[in-house]
Design a protein around this motif. Structure first.
Motif, mmCIF file in Angstrom:
data_model
loop_
_atom_site.group_PDB
_atom_site.id
_atom_site.type_symbol
_atom_site.label_atom_id
_atom_site.label_comp_id
_atom_site.label_asym_id
_atom_site.label_seq_id
_atom_site.Cartn_x
_atom_site.Cartn_y
_atom_site.Cartn_z
ATOM 1 N N ASP A 1 31.463 -57.612 -48.852
ATOM 2 C CA ASP A 1 30.081 -58.023 -49.141
ATOM 3 C C ASP A 1 29.043 -56.963 -48.785
ATOM 4 O OD1 ASP A 1 30.177 -58.029 -46.416
ATOM 5 O OD2 ASP A 1 29.634 -60.145 -46.157
ATOM 6 N N HIS A 2 29.509 -55.762 -48.413
ATOM 7 C CA HIS A 2 28.643 -54.633 -48.079
ATOM 8 C C HIS A 2 27.713 -54.902 -46.896
ATOM 9 C CE1 HIS A 2 29.137 -52.799 -52.375
ATOM 10 N NE2 HIS A 2 30.272 -52.907 -51.689
ATOM 11 N N ALA A 3 28.091 -55.835 -46.019
ATOM 12 C CA ALA A 3 27.322 -56.069 -44.795
ATOM 13 C C ALA A 3 27.654 -54.956 -43.807
ATOM 14 C CB ALA A 3 27.678 -57.428 -44.198
ATOM 15 N N ARG A 4 26.659 -54.538 -43.032
ATOM 16 C CA ARG A 4 26.861 -53.455 -42.078
ATOM 17 C C ARG A 4 27.814 -53.858 -40.958
ATOM 18 N NH1 ARG A 4 21.540 -50.796 -39.777
ATOM 19 N NH2 ARG A 4 23.156 -49.719 -38.588
ATOM 20 N N ILE A 5 28.641 -52.901 -40.565
ATOM 21 C CA ILE A 5 29.528 -53.090 -39.427
ATOM 22 C C ILE A 5 28.789 -52.584 -38.190
ATOM 23 C CG2 ILE A 5 31.759 -52.504 -38.393
ATOM 24 C CD1 ILE A 5 31.973 -54.082 -41.002
ATOM 25 N N ARG A 6 28.630 -53.407 -37.200
ATOM 26 C CA ARG A 6 27.897 -53.020 -36.004
ATOM 27 C C ARG A 6 28.829 -52.974 -34.794
ATOM 28 N NH1 ARG A 6 22.495 -52.818 -36.512
ATOM 29 N NH2 ARG A 6 21.533 -53.797 -38.322
ATOM 30 N N TYR A 7 28.536 -52.050 -33.898
ATOM 31 C CA TYR A 7 29.301 -51.946 -32.667
ATOM 32 C C TYR A 7 28.619 -52.769 -31.582
ATOM 33 C CZ TYR A 7 31.939 -48.046 -34.613
ATOM 34 O OH TYR A 7 32.761 -47.272 -35.381
ATOM 35 N N LYS A 8 29.419 -53.367 -30.733
ATOM 36 C CA LYS A 8 28.876 -54.114 -29.603
ATOM 37 C C LYS A 8 29.466 -53.553 -28.309
ATOM 38 C CE LYS A 8 27.994 -58.610 -31.790
ATOM 39 N NZ LYS A 8 28.268 -60.066 -31.719
ATOM 40 N N ARG A 9 28.619 -53.489 -27.289
ATOM 41 C CA ARG A 9 29.084 -53.102 -25.961
ATOM 42 C C ARG A 9 29.538 -54.371 -25.263
ATOM 43 N NH1 ARG A 9 24.534 -50.163 -27.284
ATOM 44 N NH2 ARG A 9 23.228 -51.881 -26.574
ATOM 45 N N VAL A 10 30.847 -54.530 -25.166
ATOM 46 C CA VAL A 10 31.412 -55.795 -24.691
ATOM 47 C C VAL A 10 32.141 -55.610 -23.365
ATOM 48 C CG1 VAL A 10 33.040 -57.648 -25.225
ATOM 49 C CG2 VAL A 10 31.637 -56.666 -27.043
ATOM 50 N N ASN A 11 31.919 -56.532 -22.456
ATOM 51 C CA ASN A 11 32.642 -56.564 -21.194
ATOM 52 C C ASN A 11 34.090 -56.980 -21.493
ATOM 53 O OD1 ASN A 11 33.840 -57.694 -18.760
ATOM 54 N ND2 ASN A 11 31.801 -57.559 -17.845
ATOM 55 N N GLU A 12 35.040 -56.131 -21.144
ATOM 56 C CA GLU A 12 36.427 -56.412 -21.535
ATOM 57 C C GLU A 12 37.017 -57.610 -20.786
ATOM 58 O OE1 GLU A 12 38.869 -53.297 -18.633
ATOM 59 O OE2 GLU A 12 38.693 -52.877 -20.772
ATOM 60 N N ARG A 13 36.414 -58.001 -19.682
ATOM 61 C CA ARG A 13 36.914 -59.177 -18.956
ATOM 62 C C ARG A 13 36.359 -60.472 -19.528
ATOM 63 N NH1 ARG A 13 35.783 -56.843 -13.106
ATOM 64 N NH2 ARG A 13 37.505 -55.386 -12.896
#
Length: 259
Positions: free
Chosen positions: A38-50
């Motif tokens: 659908d050509h929606a942007r892929i965004r990165y998230k800073r996620v706590n791995e726990r």
């Protein structure tokens, strides 16, 4: 331009307060990653791995892992690691410009004098110009020690960040050929090099890749198809080497006569 580092240059007992500016620009096009469906942007998230929860940028710190724990560092820690080098570009020696291999250069930065540093700035600049030498200096920026060369470009002091010796890989690891070439072939190649030697014109070289990429982007946005020119380089067979060298020389001679 906005300065990215403020401090001073020192050589001998002379100290020059300066501001540093990036001397180059990244010409790479900014392309977003999209979901092909659908050509929606892929965004990165800073996620706590726990916890799996997103972390705000202001709550992120840097840490060094030691055994199973992290040593958290703040800005003051980076400065304190070497306060002098965080504020001073120390020229430690001078070398001939010809001694510097291009592989060392990483990125240029322009230097501008601050208040009361104008005369000493010009003194260093004129001395470097007249001796044809470069200053070798070290300093710390963005929590990293940098090795650098200081010279002159278009009447301004310019600092080139270069690589430390241990940052350059050993070419001995490459699979290099031991194929022999004859003296006649080398002499012919040298003649070709001489024919193609000209005074370097910095302005002659343009970044055309981005222009071409933009044309493709514009064409796609209007629903047009772009013609793709196929190209595949082929190695010159060893048996044809002399013939190709001679042909190259003749081609250059004809081109020179025509111009």
């Amino acid at each position: 331009m906005r300065s990215i580092w403020n401090g001073s240059i020192s050589f001998g007992l002379v100290t020059i307060p300066i501001k540093m500016y990036s001397g180059s620009e990244d010409r790479k096009l900014e392309l977003d990653m999209l979901d092909k469906n659908d050509h929606a942007r892929i965004r990165y998230k800073r996620v706590n791995e726990r916890t799996g929860e997103e972390v705000e940028y202001k709550d992120i710190v840097k840490g060094y892992k030691q055994d199973d724990t992290y040593i958290v560092l703040d800005k003051e820690d980076f400065d304190k690691a070497n306060m002098k080098k965080s504020k001073t570009i120390d020229i430690e020696e001078f070398i001939e410009e010809e001694e510097v291999a291009d592989v060392l250069f990483k990125k240029p930065y322009f230097l501008e004098p601050q208040k009361d540093g104008e005369k000493s700035y010009n003194l260093l600049k004129e001395a470097l110009k007249e001796t044809g030498k470069l200053g070798v200096a070290t300093f710390v920026m963005r929590a990293k020690e940098n090795l650098s060369l200081i010279g002159v470009y278009k009447d301004a002091l310019v600092l080139h960040v270069i690589r430390f010796a241990d940052e350059i890989r050993d070419p001995a690891d490459l699979k290099l050929p031991d194929t022999k070439v004859s003296k006649k072939e080398v002499d012919m190649a040298k003649s070709l090099i001489e024919q193609y030697t000209e005074k370097f014109d910095f302005e002659k070289y343009k970044d055309i890749y981005n222009e071409q990429l933009m044309k493709i982007i514009k064409a796609k946005s209007s629903g047009k198809k772009t013609k793709v020119e196929k190209f595949e380089a082929e190695a010159t067979p060893a048996k044809d080497l002399m013939a190709q060298l001679k042909a190259s020389l003749e081609k250059k001679k004809k081109k020179s006569k025509a111009s």
